[in-house]
Design an enzyme around this catalytic site. Structure first.
Site, PDB file in Angstrom:
ATOM      1  N   VAL A  70       0.825  -1.205   0.000  1.00  0.00           N
ATOM      2  CA  VAL A  70       0.000   0.000   0.000  1.00  0.00           C
ATOM      3  C   VAL A  70       0.859   1.255   0.000  1.00  0.00           C
ATOM      4  O   VAL A  70       0.574   2.220  -0.724  1.00  0.00           O
ATOM      5  CB  VAL A  70      -0.959   0.008   1.214  1.00  0.00           C
ATOM      6  CG1 VAL A  70      -1.800   1.278   1.230  1.00  0.00           C
ATOM      7  CG2 VAL A  70      -1.874  -1.207   1.162  1.00  0.00           C
ATOM      8  N   GLU A  99     -10.238   5.924   5.730  1.00  0.00           N
ATOM      9  CA  GLU A  99     -11.136   5.339   4.732  1.00  0.00           C
ATOM     10  C   GLU A  99     -10.653   3.972   4.259  1.00  0.00           C
ATOM     11  O   GLU A  99     -11.449   3.053   4.029  1.00  0.00           O
ATOM     12  CB  GLU A  99     -11.275   6.285   3.532  1.00  0.00           C
ATOM     13  CG  GLU A  99     -12.150   5.773   2.405  1.00  0.00           C
ATOM     14  CD  GLU A  99     -13.608   5.618   2.816  1.00  0.00           C
ATOM     15  OE1 GLU A  99     -14.063   4.463   2.948  1.00  0.00           O
ATOM     16  OE2 GLU A  99     -14.281   6.642   3.026  1.00  0.00           O
ATOM     17  N   LYS A 113     -13.549  -4.819  10.803  1.00  0.00           N
ATOM     18  CA  LYS A 113     -14.171  -3.910   9.835  1.00  0.00           C
ATOM     19  C   LYS A 113     -15.619  -3.615  10.210  1.00  0.00           C
ATOM     20  O   LYS A 113     -16.089  -2.479  10.049  1.00  0.00           O
ATOM     21  CB  LYS A 113     -14.078  -4.512   8.426  1.00  0.00           C
ATOM     22  CG  LYS A 113     -12.644  -4.589   7.918  1.00  0.00           C
ATOM     23  CD  LYS A 113     -12.534  -5.401   6.640  1.00  0.00           C
ATOM     24  CE  LYS A 113     -11.090  -5.513   6.178  1.00  0.00           C
ATOM     25  NZ  LYS A 113     -10.932  -6.403   5.013  1.00  0.00           N
TER      26      LYS A 113
END
Length: 430
Positions: A14, A129, A205
């Site tokens: 990432v 996010e 999550k």
């Protein structure tokens, strides 16, 4: 033109994607924000490791203080993973009045309220996010698009590893072990896949989604949790015969104005849009009282999809810096809704069990169900071997408390074994 310097903690999949997107889309980002964004420093564990991204003009270091103590760096992206180390670093960064963007779902699920309060105290932005559903902008959508609506349920496929495994078991008839091995070979599963396959990743999550959708802070113990390790190919085939697909589903649902949150294998009707979500993809279905049912679909992981969500947060922070509006919580909604008792959580259930293949056994099962006022919608003997029969059935809607009572009764019968008990969507559970 104002230049905003960025620090990055971690240069794995990432982190590399973040640097690459900032470079590739520099002009567009400048047009949108009116600022030039530049990565100044990247902190890694090993500065000698090979990199697959252009680091020209960027300092690569293993010294966190190079970011922490640099007054030029205003935004720091944390994509290093870990929990306690990341928590310590982010607390130090916020104390130094640096804005933080993170993709660390474990950290936010466990310590999000603490870090959000610290960010507000120091007039800093803390955005995350990318912590849920990779490239799907679900958190900001709930904050903005559902601000005037009452969310009634959030459910979805939020773990790509388990969805890939179940897809391979469903479409190609692979066993769980075979599908897991394939997921590891393709890079969709870690060498130790426990967090994914046991449902813990999805539970983290759902904790974050629940906070955004319902304003409720949860701990992991508040989430009813079951993984996919025991899902059998036979149950997947039988579910298909009944018109369902088995998926690992996270569900946060209001039941009589009380909240129920769970993660586990669920039978989804073939016509439900979630049934069509294959392999490593994610999808979240949000139902609002005003807007009705909406679905958000996309890649749940990967370098560029996740990095894109990180970039959306960086741009949001940049706009706040320019407008001098930093320090607002990512999500300020708070609601002390109670958790629903098992007696108020209503679903049909799929049950799979073995029992001796001789007269009278089905009567025992029927008597147990009748005792607890539970009934069958469909029942089928799927196979028989070694004087044992395997039975699959779908119940009419009943409470979770009733299911638990039935399960306890079955445990007391050594000749019967309950193999699976999964929720079924599409009944009168609401």
């Amino acid at each position: 033109m104002k230049t905003i310097k960025i620090g990055v903690l971690g240069l794995g999949t990432v982190g590399s994607g973040v640097v690459r997107l900032l470079q590739d889309n520099a002009q567009k980002i400048t047009d949108i924000t009116g600022c030039e964004l530049k990565v100044k420093t990247v902190v890694v564990r090993d500065v000698t490791a090979p990199r697959n991204v252009d680091l020209t003009g960027i300092e690569l270091t293993d010294d966190f203080n190079k970011v922490l103590l640099d007054d030029e760096i205003q935004i720091v992206v944390e994509v290093m993973g870990t929990i306690e180390t990341a928590r310590t670093y982010i607390k130090q960064l916020l104390a130094k009045h640096k804005h933080v963007v993170t993709a660390n779902k474990d950290l936010i699920a466990l310590h999000g309220p603490e870090l959000s309060a610290l960010a507000k105290e120091n007039h800093c932005d803390l955005f995350y996010e990318a912590s849920v559903a990779g490239g799907i902008p679900i958190l900001r959508t709930i904050v903005n698009s559902f601000a005037a609506d009452q969310v009634e349920s959030v459910l979805g496929i939020v773990n790509g590893t388990t969805n890939f495994i179940l897809t391979q078991m469903t479409q190609n008839g692979l066993s769980y072990a075979q599908a897991l091995q394939l997921a590891q070979e393709k890079g969709f599963a870690e060498a130790d896949p426990t967090n994914d396959v046991a449902g813990k990743d999805a539970a983290y999550k759902m904790i974050i989604l629940t906070q955004f959708a319902f304003g409720k802070d949860l701990t992991l113990t508040d989430v009813k949790l079951e993984g996919i390790e025991n899902v059998a190919v036979e149950d997947i085939k039988e579910a298909a015969n009944l018109g369902y697909t088995i998926k690992l589903l996270g569900i946060a649902d209001l039941k009589n104005d009380k909240l129920d949150v769970s993660v586990g294998p669920v039978l989804i009707p073939a016509k439900n849009p979630l049934a069509a979500i294959q392999n490593e993809n994610n999808a979240v279905l949000v139902t609002g009282k005003a807007v009705g049912e909406t679905m958000f679909y996309g890649s749940g992981a990967g370098e560029l999809p996740t990095a894109n969500s990180v970039l959306s947060d960086i741009i949001a922070v940049t706009k706040d810096i320019v407008m001098e509006t930093t320090g607002n919580r990512f999500n300020s909604y708070s609601n002390n809704v109670a958790l629903a008792p098992a007696s108020e959580v209503i679903y049909p259930y799929y049950l799979s069990l073995t029992l001796p293949d001789r007269p009278g056994q089905m009567l025992k099962l029927t008597e147990i169900m009748a005792k607890h006022q539970a009934s069958f919608k469909a029942i089928k003997q799927t196979s028989a071997s070694h004087k044992q029969a395997q039975i699959a059935l779908v119940t009419h809607a009943m409470s979770e408390a009733t299911l638990n009572a039935v399960k306890e009764e079955l445990k007391a019968l050594p000749e019967m074994e309950l193999l699976a008990a999964y929720k079924v969507l599409g009944g009168n559970e609401r």
